[in-house]
Write a protein that holds these residues in place. Structure first.
Motif, mmCIF file in Angstrom:
data_model
loop_
_atom_site.group_PDB
_atom_site.id
_atom_site.type_symbol
_atom_site.label_atom_id
_atom_site.label_comp_id
_atom_site.label_asym_id
_atom_site.label_seq_id
_atom_site.Cartn_x
_atom_site.Cartn_y
_atom_site.Cartn_z
ATOM 1 N N ASP A 140 0.824 -1.211 0.000
ATOM 2 C CA ASP A 140 0.000 0.000 0.000
ATOM 3 C C ASP A 140 0.860 1.264 0.000
ATOM 4 O O ASP A 140 0.568 2.231 -0.721
ATOM 5 C CB ASP A 140 -0.928 0.004 1.218
ATOM 6 C CG ASP A 140 -2.010 -1.063 1.127
ATOM 7 O OD1 ASP A 140 -2.272 -1.526 -0.001
ATOM 8 O OD2 ASP A 140 -2.580 -1.443 2.176
ATOM 9 N N THR A 141 1.935 1.237 0.800
ATOM 10 C CA THR A 141 2.811 2.411 0.864
ATOM 11 C C THR A 141 3.456 2.698 -0.481
ATOM 12 O O THR A 141 3.443 3.833 -0.982
ATOM 13 C CB THR A 141 3.907 2.196 1.933
ATOM 14 O OG1 THR A 141 3.291 1.985 3.208
ATOM 15 C CG2 THR A 141 4.823 3.408 2.010
ATOM 16 N N VAL A 142 4.024 1.664 -1.083
ATOM 17 C CA VAL A 142 4.718 1.839 -2.361
ATOM 18 C C VAL A 142 3.723 2.187 -3.463
ATOM 19 O O VAL A 142 3.989 3.052 -4.317
ATOM 20 C CB VAL A 142 5.506 0.566 -2.725
ATOM 21 C CG1 VAL A 142 6.109 0.688 -4.114
ATOM 22 C CG2 VAL A 142 6.612 0.320 -1.706
ATOM 23 N N LYS A 143 2.558 1.559 -3.460
ATOM 24 C CA LYS A 143 1.564 1.824 -4.493
ATOM 25 C C LYS A 143 1.076 3.277 -4.431
ATOM 26 O O LYS A 143 0.878 3.923 -5.468
ATOM 27 C CB LYS A 143 0.383 0.866 -4.333
ATOM 28 C CG LYS A 143 -0.594 0.910 -5.490
ATOM 29 C CD LYS A 143 -1.681 -0.137 -5.329
ATOM 30 C CE LYS A 143 -2.634 -0.085 -6.512
ATOM 31 N NZ LYS A 143 -3.723 -1.082 -6.385
ATOM 32 N N ASN A 144 0.875 3.793 -3.217
ATOM 33 C CA ASN A 144 0.458 5.198 -3.065
ATOM 34 C C ASN A 144 1.538 6.144 -3.578
ATOM 35 O O ASN A 144 1.239 7.181 -4.196
ATOM 36 C CB ASN A 144 0.142 5.497 -1.601
ATOM 37 C CG ASN A 144 -1.145 4.816 -1.145
ATOM 38 O OD1 ASN A 144 -2.011 4.505 -1.963
ATOM 39 N ND2 ASN A 144 -1.267 4.589 0.164
ATOM 40 N N LEU A 145 2.799 5.796 -3.312
ATOM 41 C CA LEU A 145 3.901 6.626 -3.813
ATOM 42 C C LEU A 145 3.950 6.598 -5.342
ATOM 43 O O LEU A 145 4.260 7.614 -5.981
ATOM 44 C CB LEU A 145 5.231 6.142 -3.230
ATOM 45 C CG LEU A 145 5.466 6.436 -1.749
ATOM 46 C CD1 LEU A 145 6.753 5.769 -1.275
ATOM 47 C CD2 LEU A 145 5.520 7.943 -1.503
ATOM 48 N N VAL A 146 3.649 5.435 -5.921
ATOM 49 C CA VAL A 146 3.637 5.317 -7.380
ATOM 50 C C VAL A 146 2.532 6.201 -7.965
ATOM 51 O O VAL A 146 2.746 6.942 -8.942
ATOM 52 C CB VAL A 146 3.440 3.855 -7.804
ATOM 53 C CG1 VAL A 146 3.183 3.754 -9.310
ATOM 54 C CG2 VAL A 146 4.667 3.019 -7.440
ATOM 55 N N ALA A 147 1.330 6.132 -7.381
ATOM 56 C CA ALA A 147 0.214 6.951 -7.868
ATOM 57 C C ALA A 147 0.529 8.441 -7.748
ATOM 58 O O ALA A 147 0.214 9.239 -8.655
ATOM 59 C CB ALA A 147 -1.043 6.605 -7.078
ATOM 60 N N LYS A 148 1.172 8.815 -6.634
ATOM 61 C CA LYS A 148 1.560 10.209 -6.430
ATOM 62 C C LYS A 148 2.581 10.654 -7.478
ATOM 63 O O LYS A 148 2.492 11.761 -8.039
ATOM 64 C CB LYS A 148 2.132 10.383 -5.027
ATOM 65 C CG LYS A 148 2.557 11.793 -4.691
ATOM 66 C CD LYS A 148 3.136 11.861 -3.276
ATOM 67 C CE LYS A 148 3.645 13.273 -2.958
ATOM 68 N NZ LYS A 148 4.281 13.319 -1.618
ATOM 69 N N ALA A 149 3.544 9.784 -7.772
ATOM 70 C CA ALA A 149 4.574 10.110 -8.770
ATOM 71 C C ALA A 149 3.964 10.285 -10.151
ATOM 72 O O ALA A 149 4.380 11.148 -10.929
ATOM 73 C CB ALA A 149 5.631 9.008 -8.783
ATOM 74 N N VAL A 150 2.954 9.481 -10.472
ATOM 75 C CA VAL A 150 2.297 9.595 -11.774
ATOM 76 C C VAL A 150 1.568 10.926 -11.896
ATOM 77 O O VAL A 150 1.647 11.623 -12.926
ATOM 78 C CB VAL A 150 1.312 8.423 -11.982
ATOM 79 C CG1 VAL A 150 0.448 8.664 -13.223
ATOM 80 C CG2 VAL A 150 2.060 7.103 -12.123
#
Length: 364
Positions: free
Chosen positions: A284-294
């Motif tokens: 969840d942490t990494v996925k949220n960071l990925v969405a934020k980066a996009v």
């Protein structure tokens, strides 16, 4: 399979250790606290505890004539294994197991060869703990299955007799697994190792798990956790992220560092610790960071939305292509709401086409 009784009966001639114990009794005063019979039993027990099966093997070695040896000299008083077994009240196979154990020990120089032993002769015997290294107490030891078990036991650094005993007592093995977590853990590891080379066992285990609701749920949870850990591990090892729309792009330094931190925590977990919660938090942490980066990268954001639109369009196209209009006409399964839904879909598609045409005109 029940074991035959040992061929040493109380009425048989007593072993040399027992005679020495009785001789000692003759010189030792007996008190009310130590009955002579108790003293004798204790000393015979002590003698056997020190020598183990060697005491019985000696009786065979000095009384049984090796096959092919002529009945000359001291060998004239010796008998065949069959005759010895009849006198002892046991099977010839049991006598031969003691015979073979002595023969192997003699080849190793641990005990004298049969030919030099005289019936009734006493010699110094090896320690009891060496006995099991030579004695195969079960008939299965000479079978193909027994040889495989013995070889595996030697590879693991244990005595073959122990492994053979376990293999011939599955009920005892089951009881140990059910009662002792350590035994269960060892059995689990052994099964996993065997399944790598045994497709039939793999299928059998998979079928058993699929038919047990609790196990099936546990496997699904573990598979989900493994997928999430794999998502985090790919970022660390390949330096790439997979966006929600399915794009694979280079991972920003911040995301890679966070993935490494979570992965190190996951790798430090013991086998007994549940990884599901930790895997979920990392994912969840990494996925949220990925969405934020996009969202923070304009070019990536546009490409992400384009990819998402194409994915949706492809799924819709595939679903529509799979509609079997011939069956609708032949089987008379038509209903009014089907036409209404298609008309609504046609209107939505028309709106979408108009919007795309306007966007194309504006961009040009």
């Amino acid at each position: 399979m029940a074991e035959e009784p040992e061929f040493w009966e109380p009425s048989a001639p007593e072993p040399p250790e027992a005679r020495s114990a009785q001789e000692a009794d003759a010189h030792e005063p007996v008190t009310d606290a130590h009955h002579p019979v108790v003293v004798r039993d204790a000393r015979e027990f002590g003698a056997y505890a020190r020598t183990g099966g060697w005491a019985f093997a000696l009786k065979v070695a000095r009384s049984v004539r090796p096959g092919g040896q002529p009945a000359e000299g001291t060998a004239r008083t010796k008998v065949s294994a069959k005759a010895f077994a009849e006198l002892a009240g046991c099977s010839p196979e049991r006598v031969m197991r003691y015979y073979r154990a002595w023969d192997m020990a003699a080849d190793d120089g641990l005990v004298p060869q049969f030919e030099v032993l005289v019936p009734g002769e006493d010699i110094e015997l090896p320690d009891a703990d060496v006995w099991l290294s030579y004695y195969a107490s079960r008939n299965s030891a000479s079978s193909v299955r027994g040889q495989a078990i013995s070889a595996a036991a030697e590879a693991e650094g244990i005595r073959p007799t122990k492994a053979l005993e376990v293999a011939e007592n599955p009920t005892a093995l089951r009881a140990a697994i059910l009662a002792d977590p350590g035994t269960a853990q060892a059995a689990r590891g052994a099964l996993l190792d065997r399944m790598k080379e045994d497709p039939a066992l793999q299928t059998e285990m998979a079928r058993a798990i699929a038919r047990t609701d609790d196990l099936k749920k546990a496997v699904a949870n573990e598979a989900k956790a493994a997928d999430r850990i794999g998502y985090v591990r790919q970022i660390v090892e390949k330096g790439q992220i997979k966006t929600p729309a399915g794009q694979t792009v280079e991972a920003p330094a911040e995301i890679r560092a966070e993935a490494e931190r979570h992965l190190s925590l996951l790798d430090e977990l013991d086998d007994s610790e549940e990884a599901g919660e930790w895997a979920g938090e990392a994912y969840d942490t990494v996925k949220n960071l990925v969405a934020k980066a996009v969202e923070e990268d304009p070019a990536l954001r546009v490409q992400e939305r384009r990819t998402k639109f194409y994915n949706s369009l492809q799924k819709a196209t595939k679903v529509f292509e799979e509609l079997t209009l011939d069956e609708v006409m032949e089987e008379d399964i038509y209903e009014a709401d089907m036409l209404q839904r298609l008309e609504a879909l046609q209107e939505a598609i028309g709106t979408c086409i108009s919007a795309l045409r306007k966007a194309t005109t504006a961009s040009s």
